[in-house]
Design a protein around this motif. Structure first.
Motif, PDB file in Angstrom:
ATOM      1  N   ARG A 138      -4.798   3.572   5.339  1.00  0.00           N
ATOM      2  CA  ARG A 138      -5.803   4.185   5.871  1.00  0.00           C
ATOM      3  C   ARG A 138      -5.005   4.773   7.114  1.00  0.00           C
ATOM      4  O   ARG A 138      -4.193   4.419   7.773  1.00  0.00           O
ATOM      5  CB  ARG A 138      -6.774   3.247   6.826  1.00  0.00           C
ATOM      6  N   ILE A 139      -5.109   6.286   7.292  1.00  0.00           N
ATOM      7  CA  ILE A 139      -4.406   6.999   8.367  1.00  0.00           C
ATOM      8  C   ILE A 139      -5.080   8.075   8.729  1.00  0.00           C
ATOM      9  O   ILE A 139      -6.253   8.345   8.411  1.00  0.00           O
ATOM     10  CB  ILE A 139      -3.265   7.742   7.428  1.00  0.00           C
ATOM     11  N   LYS A 140      -4.812   8.424  10.094  1.00  0.00           N
ATOM     12  CA  LYS A 140      -5.574   9.284  10.971  1.00  0.00           C
ATOM     13  C   LYS A 140      -5.441  10.736  10.252  1.00  0.00           C
ATOM     14  O   LYS A 140      -4.657  11.188   9.927  1.00  0.00           O
ATOM     15  CB  LYS A 140      -4.948   9.258  12.341  1.00  0.00           C
ATOM     16  N   HIS A 141      -6.710  11.322  10.383  1.00  0.00           N
ATOM     17  CA  HIS A 141      -6.950  12.864  10.127  1.00  0.00           C
ATOM     18  C   HIS A 141      -7.374  13.467  11.153  1.00  0.00           C
ATOM     19  O   HIS A 141      -8.417  13.273  11.862  1.00  0.00           O
ATOM     20  CB  HIS A 141      -7.897  12.620   8.740  1.00  0.00           C
ATOM     21  N   HIS A 142      -6.611  14.266  11.792  1.00  0.00           N
ATOM     22  CA  HIS A 142      -6.662  15.038  13.286  1.00  0.00           C
ATOM     23  C   HIS A 142      -7.658  16.352  12.831  1.00  0.00           C
ATOM     24  O   HIS A 142      -7.844  16.973  11.911  1.00  0.00           O
ATOM     25  CB  HIS A 142      -5.715  15.227  13.751  1.00  0.00           C
ATOM     26  N   ALA A 143      -8.364  16.762  13.951  1.00  0.00           N
ATOM     27  CA  ALA A 143      -8.971  17.915  14.163  1.00  0.00           C
ATOM     28  C   ALA A 143      -8.082  19.104  14.159  1.00  0.00           C
ATOM     29  O   ALA A 143      -7.009  18.940  14.174  1.00  0.00           O
ATOM     30  CB  ALA A 143      -9.907  17.819  15.115  1.00  0.00           C
ATOM     31  N   ASN A 144      -8.625  20.410  14.077  1.00  0.00           N
ATOM     32  CA  ASN A 144      -7.885  21.708  13.890  1.00  0.00           C
ATOM     33  C   ASN A 144      -8.937  22.628  14.940  1.00  0.00           C
ATOM     34  O   ASN A 144     -10.217  22.669  14.937  1.00  0.00           O
ATOM     35  CB  ASN A 144      -7.612  22.297  12.731  1.00  0.00           C
ATOM     36  N   LEU A 145      -8.344  23.180  15.929  1.00  0.00           N
ATOM     37  CA  LEU A 145      -9.284  24.070  16.905  1.00  0.00           C
ATOM     38  C   LEU A 145      -9.820  25.377  15.957  1.00  0.00           C
ATOM     39  O   LEU A 145     -10.702  25.734  16.338  1.00  0.00           O
ATOM     40  CB  LEU A 145      -8.395  24.543  17.930  1.00  0.00           C
ATOM     41  N   GLY A 165     -11.288  11.981  11.749  1.00  0.00           N
ATOM     42  CA  GLY A 165     -11.282  10.400  11.879  1.00  0.00           C
ATOM     43  C   GLY A 165     -10.171   9.707  11.000  1.00  0.00           C
ATOM     44  O   GLY A 165      -9.152   9.803  11.313  1.00  0.00           O
ATOM     45  N   TYR A 166     -10.483   9.100   9.783  1.00  0.00           N
ATOM     46  CA  TYR A 166      -9.392   8.475   8.960  1.00  0.00           C
ATOM     47  C   TYR A 166      -9.837   9.029   7.644  1.00  0.00           C
ATOM     48  O   TYR A 166     -11.075   9.179   7.161  1.00  0.00           O
ATOM     49  CB  TYR A 166      -9.589   6.967   8.985  1.00  0.00           C
ATOM     50  N   VAL A 167      -8.543   8.795   6.792  1.00  0.00           N
ATOM     51  CA  VAL A 167      -8.556   8.985   5.168  1.00  0.00           C
ATOM     52  C   VAL A 167      -8.025   7.862   4.864  1.00  0.00           C
ATOM     53  O   VAL A 167      -6.938   7.027   5.393  1.00  0.00           O
ATOM     54  CB  VAL A 167      -7.825  10.329   4.884  1.00  0.00           C
ATOM     55  N   ARG A 168      -8.333   7.674   3.479  1.00  0.00           N
ATOM     56  CA  ARG A 168      -7.757   6.401   2.828  1.00  0.00           C
ATOM     57  C   ARG A 168      -6.957   6.941   1.674  1.00  0.00           C
ATOM     58  O   ARG A 168      -7.233   7.899   1.039  1.00  0.00           O
ATOM     59  CB  ARG A 168      -8.583   5.305   2.078  1.00  0.00           C
ATOM     60  N   LEU A 169      -5.733   6.432   1.587  1.00  0.00           N
ATOM     61  CA  LEU A 169      -4.765   6.804   0.493  1.00  0.00           C
ATOM     62  C   LEU A 169      -4.510   5.816  -0.493  1.00  0.00           C
ATOM     63  O   LEU A 169      -4.347   4.646  -0.147  1.00  0.00           O
ATOM     64  CB  LEU A 169      -3.305   7.414   1.073  1.00  0.00           C
ATOM     65  N   GLN A 170      -4.325   6.319  -1.777  1.00  0.00           N
ATOM     66  CA  GLN A 170      -3.890   4.908  -2.787  1.00  0.00           C
ATOM     67  C   GLN A 170      -3.163   5.890  -4.059  1.00  0.00           C
ATOM     68  O   GLN A 170      -3.501   6.835  -4.371  1.00  0.00           O
ATOM     69  CB  GLN A 170      -4.924   4.238  -3.261  1.00  0.00           C
ATOM     70  N   VAL A 171      -2.190   5.246  -4.412  1.00  0.00           N
ATOM     71  CA  VAL A 171      -1.339   5.886  -5.567  1.00  0.00           C
ATOM     72  C   VAL A 171      -1.713   5.091  -6.894  1.00  0.00           C
ATOM     73  O   VAL A 171      -1.912   3.857  -6.749  1.00  0.00           O
ATOM     74  CB  VAL A 171       0.236   5.509  -5.183  1.00  0.00           C
ATOM     75  N   ASN A 172      -1.971   5.577  -7.905  1.00  0.00           N
ATOM     76  CA  ASN A 172      -2.057   5.274  -9.212  1.00  0.00           C
ATOM     77  C   ASN A 172      -1.185   5.702 -10.286  1.00  0.00           C
ATOM     78  O   ASN A 172      -0.763   6.886  -9.848  1.00  0.00           O
ATOM     79  CB  ASN A 172      -3.566   5.669  -9.566  1.00  0.00           C
ATOM     80  N   TRP A 173      -0.738   4.934 -11.133  1.00  0.00           N
ATOM     81  CA  TRP A 173       0.256   5.541 -12.097  1.00  0.00           C
ATOM     82  C   TRP A 173       0.056   5.178 -13.316  1.00  0.00           C
ATOM     83  O   TRP A 173      -0.523   3.868 -13.573  1.00  0.00           O
ATOM     84  CB  TRP A 173       1.656   5.357 -11.576  1.00  0.00           C
ATOM     85  N   ILE A 174       0.464   5.601 -14.507  1.00  0.00           N
ATOM     86  CA  ILE A 174       0.553   4.944 -16.037  1.00  0.00           C
ATOM     87  C   ILE A 174       1.996   4.690 -16.137  1.00  0.00           C
ATOM     88  O   ILE A 174       2.832   5.617 -15.993  1.00  0.00           O
ATOM     89  CB  ILE A 174       0.054   6.111 -16.990  1.00  0.00           C
ATOM     90  N   ASP A 175       2.336   3.251 -16.444  1.00  0.00           N
ATOM     91  CA  ASP A 175       3.618   2.928 -16.452  1.00  0.00           C
ATOM     92  C   ASP A 175       4.158   3.326 -17.673  1.00  0.00           C
ATOM     93  O   ASP A 175       3.372   3.982 -18.766  1.00  0.00           O
ATOM     94  CB  ASP A 175       3.594   1.487 -16.136  1.00  0.00           C
ATOM     95  N   SER A 176       5.317   3.009 -18.225  1.00  0.00           N
ATOM     96  CA  SER A 176       6.044   3.178 -19.407  1.00  0.00           C
ATOM     97  C   SER A 176       5.293   2.749 -20.546  1.00  0.00           C
ATOM     98  O   SER A 176       5.229   3.299 -21.913  1.00  0.00           O
ATOM     99  CB  SER A 176       7.582   2.915 -19.299  1.00  0.00           C
ATOM    100  N   SER A 177       4.518   1.558 -20.302  1.00  0.00           N
ATOM    101  CA  SER A 177       3.975   0.962 -21.518  1.00  0.00           C
ATOM    102  C   SER A 177       2.447   1.421 -21.872  1.00  0.00           C
ATOM    103  O   SER A 177       1.795   1.006 -22.488  1.00  0.00           O
ATOM    104  CB  SER A 177       3.895  -0.515 -21.538  1.00  0.00           C
ATOM    105  N   GLY A 178       2.231   2.501 -20.956  1.00  0.00           N
ATOM    106  CA  GLY A 178       0.594   2.996 -20.980  1.00  0.00           C
ATOM    107  C   GLY A 178      -0.428   2.289 -20.133  1.00  0.00           C
ATOM    108  O   GLY A 178      -1.528   2.511 -20.243  1.00  0.00           O
ATOM    109  N   LYS A 179       0.069   1.283 -19.306  1.00  0.00           N
ATOM    110  CA  LYS A 179      -0.801   0.578 -18.211  1.00  0.00           C
ATOM    111  C   LYS A 179      -1.027   1.216 -17.066  1.00  0.00           C
ATOM    112  O   LYS A 179      -0.054   1.704 -16.581  1.00  0.00           O
ATOM    113  CB  LYS A 179      -0.296  -1.069 -18.094  1.00  0.00           C
ATOM    114  N   ARG A 180      -2.491   1.039 -16.651  1.00  0.00           N
ATOM    115  CA  ARG A 180      -2.703   1.893 -15.173  1.00  0.00           C
ATOM    116  C   ARG A 180      -2.184   0.702 -14.119  1.00  0.00           C
ATOM    117  O   ARG A 180      -2.625  -0.280 -14.408  1.00  0.00           O
ATOM    118  CB  ARG A 180      -3.889   2.490 -15.123  1.00  0.00           C
ATOM    119  N   LYS A 181      -1.695   1.215 -13.029  1.00  0.00           N
ATOM    120  CA  LYS A 181      -1.233   0.218 -11.844  1.00  0.00           C
ATOM    121  C   LYS A 181      -1.749   1.020 -10.853  1.00  0.00           C
ATOM    122  O   LYS A 181      -2.001   2.150 -10.910  1.00  0.00           O
ATOM    123  CB  LYS A 181       0.083  -0.026 -11.961  1.00  0.00           C
ATOM    124  N   ALA A 182      -1.893   0.426  -9.678  1.00  0.00           N
ATOM    125  CA  ALA A 182      -2.188   1.065  -8.399  1.00  0.00           C
ATOM    126  C   ALA A 182      -1.518   0.279  -7.156  1.00  0.00           C
ATOM    127  O   ALA A 182      -1.603  -0.642  -7.182  1.00  0.00           O
ATOM    128  CB  ALA A 182      -3.805   1.039  -8.371  1.00  0.00           C
TER     129      ALA A 182
END
Length: 119
Positions: free
Chosen positions: A107-114, A85-102
């Motif tokens: 949303r991207i397609k996630h395919h089957a495998n036989l 179906g689909y999966v959702r992706l997000q990048v999170n990081w801690i910047d140089s001042s110690g603050k969390r950002k995102a």
């Protein structure tokens, strides 16, 4: 684009974002049922499955003005946790001042495998 039960390298482009001084960079992959699950997949929605999520620390972050490229590797076992179906992706990081950002959530397609087993 990802495929179940494969070793996958995801290369994510963050436009107009500079992560060259970020202390830590993580990618979260999530799947919510039933909206992200392909109902035609025989391994699709299960009443016991409602959300799957993993977070992986990036092994490569590179900045080339004005964008940052983030790379993460998924194992077969990690990729197998998500249904077709689909999966959702997000990048999170801690910047140089110690603050969390995102980043925004994509949303991207996630395919089957036989061949649905780790080999």
């Amino acid at each position: 684009m990802t495929r179940r039960y494969t070793d996958t390298t995801l290369t994510l482009l963050l436009k107009n974002v500079n992560l060259s001084s970020a202390r830590q960079v993580y990618v979260t992959i999530s799947q919510n049922a039933p909206e992200d699950i392909d109902p035609s997949d025989g391994n699709g929605y299960n009443a016991l499955f409602d959300k799957k999520e993993i977070t992986i620390q990036s092994n490569s972050v590179s900045y080339s003005s004005p964008n940052t490229t983030v790379v993460v590797n998924l194992t077969q076992a990690q990729n197998s946790q998500f249904k077709t179906g689909y999966v959702r992706l997000q990048v999170n990081w801690i910047d140089s001042s110690g603050k969390r950002k995102a980043s925004v959530i994509k949303r991207i397609k996630h395919h089957a495998n036989l061949h649905e087993e780790v080999i």
